[in-house]
Write an enzyme that holds these catalytic residues in place. Structure first.
Site, PDB file in Angstrom:
ATOM      1  N   ASN A  56      14.052 -62.310 -17.540  1.00  0.00           N
ATOM      2  CA  ASN A  56      13.975 -61.088 -16.743  1.00  0.00           C
ATOM      3  C   ASN A  56      12.684 -61.130 -15.944  1.00  0.00           C
ATOM      4  O   ASN A  56      11.622 -61.366 -16.507  1.00  0.00           O
ATOM      5  CB  ASN A  56      14.023 -59.853 -17.655  1.00  0.00           C
TER       6      ASN A  56
ATOM      7  N   HIS B 199      17.132 -55.112  -8.141  1.00  0.00           N
ATOM      8  CA  HIS B 199      18.004 -54.318  -9.010  1.00  0.00           C
ATOM      9  C   HIS B 199      17.822 -54.967 -10.381  1.00  0.00           C
ATOM     10  O   HIS B 199      18.029 -56.179 -10.517  1.00  0.00           O
ATOM     11  CB  HIS B 199      19.462 -54.423  -8.553  1.00  0.00           C
ATOM     12  N   PHE B 200      17.406 -54.200 -11.381  1.00  0.00           N
ATOM     13  CA  PHE B 200      17.121 -54.776 -12.692  1.00  0.00           C
ATOM     14  C   PHE B 200      18.272 -55.677 -13.135  1.00  0.00           C
ATOM     15  O   PHE B 200      19.447 -55.293 -13.040  1.00  0.00           O
ATOM     16  CB  PHE B 200      16.915 -53.671 -13.741  1.00  0.00           C
ATOM     17  N   HIS B 201      17.932 -56.850 -13.626  1.00  0.00           N
ATOM     18  CA  HIS B 201      18.950 -57.759 -14.163  1.00  0.00           C
ATOM     19  C   HIS B 201      18.318 -58.703 -15.170  1.00  0.00           C
ATOM     20  O   HIS B 201      17.134 -58.998 -15.115  1.00  0.00           O
ATOM     21  CB  HIS B 201      19.654 -58.550 -13.057  1.00  0.00           C
ATOM     22  N   MET B 202      19.132 -59.130 -16.091  1.00  0.00           N
ATOM     23  CA  MET B 202      18.726 -60.119 -17.082  1.00  0.00           C
ATOM     24  C   MET B 202      19.609 -61.346 -16.915  1.00  0.00           C
ATOM     25  O   MET B 202      20.819 -61.224 -16.717  1.00  0.00           O
ATOM     26  CB  MET B 202      18.842 -59.551 -18.495  1.00  0.00           C
TER      27      MET B 202
END
Length: 135
Positions: A85, A97-100
Site C-alpha cells: 500500500n 484512490h486508496f488501494h492495496m
C-alpha cells in the site's frame, strides 16, 4: 465524468476483471501485474489514501485482502505474498484512490525483493520511540 479511474471501475464505466465484490469493497486484477494474480483491493467509496480514510473502511478492505490471500493460496498455489500500500506522492502513490496490492509470490517468480534495493538509514531508535509513543 469522474476523473478517478478506480471510481469509474466501481461505477462500471471502465472495465475490470473483478475477482471479489461486496457492498463496500471491490477487488480486481491489476492491468499491469507484477505476478500472476496481482490484485488491487479498493473501498468502493473514494478515499485518496490512508490519511483520509476511516478505520472501519480500512478494516473492511484488509478483511477482503485476507480472504483473497487464503483463496489464492488454495487455488493458485502461491507460497508467499506481498501486500503493498502506497500513500501520498512521497510514498510513491500514483493512483489517488486508496488501494492495496496483493502480489502472489512463488519460489521461482524472479521478482527482485524490493526491500533489498532500499538503502538502510542510521537512526537513534530510542529517540524515534520517544517521539512516536502515545502521550
Amino acid at each position: 465524468m469522474d476523473p478517478c479511474v478506480f471510481c469509474r471501475i466501481v461505477q462500471r464505466v471502465e472495465p475490470a476483471f473483478t475477482v471479489y465484490e461486496d457492498k463496500h469493497v471491490m477487488a480486481f486484477l491489476d492491468n499491469n501485474p507484477f505476478s500472476v494474480g496481482h490484485t488491487l483491493v479498493i473501498p468502493k467509496r473514494h478515499f485518496i489514501n490512508m490519511f483520509d480514510m476511516d478505520e472501519d473502511t480500512l478494516c473492511e478492505v484488509i478483511a477482503v485482502v485476507h480472504t483473497l490471500v487464503k483463496r489464492y493460496e488454495k487455488k493458485m498455489g502461491m507460497s508467499g505474498v506481498d501486500i503493498l500500500n502506497l500513500n501520498g506522492s512521497d510514498g510513491q502513490q500514483t493512483v489517488y484512490h486508496f488501494h492495496m496490492h496483493i502480489i502472489p509470490r512463488t519460489k521461482d517468480d524472479h521478482l527482485v525483493p524490493w526491500i533489498e534495493t532500499i538503502p538502510r538509514v542510521k537512526v537513534d531508535l530510542r529517540s524515534v520511540q520517544t517521539r512516536l509513543k502515545e502521550d
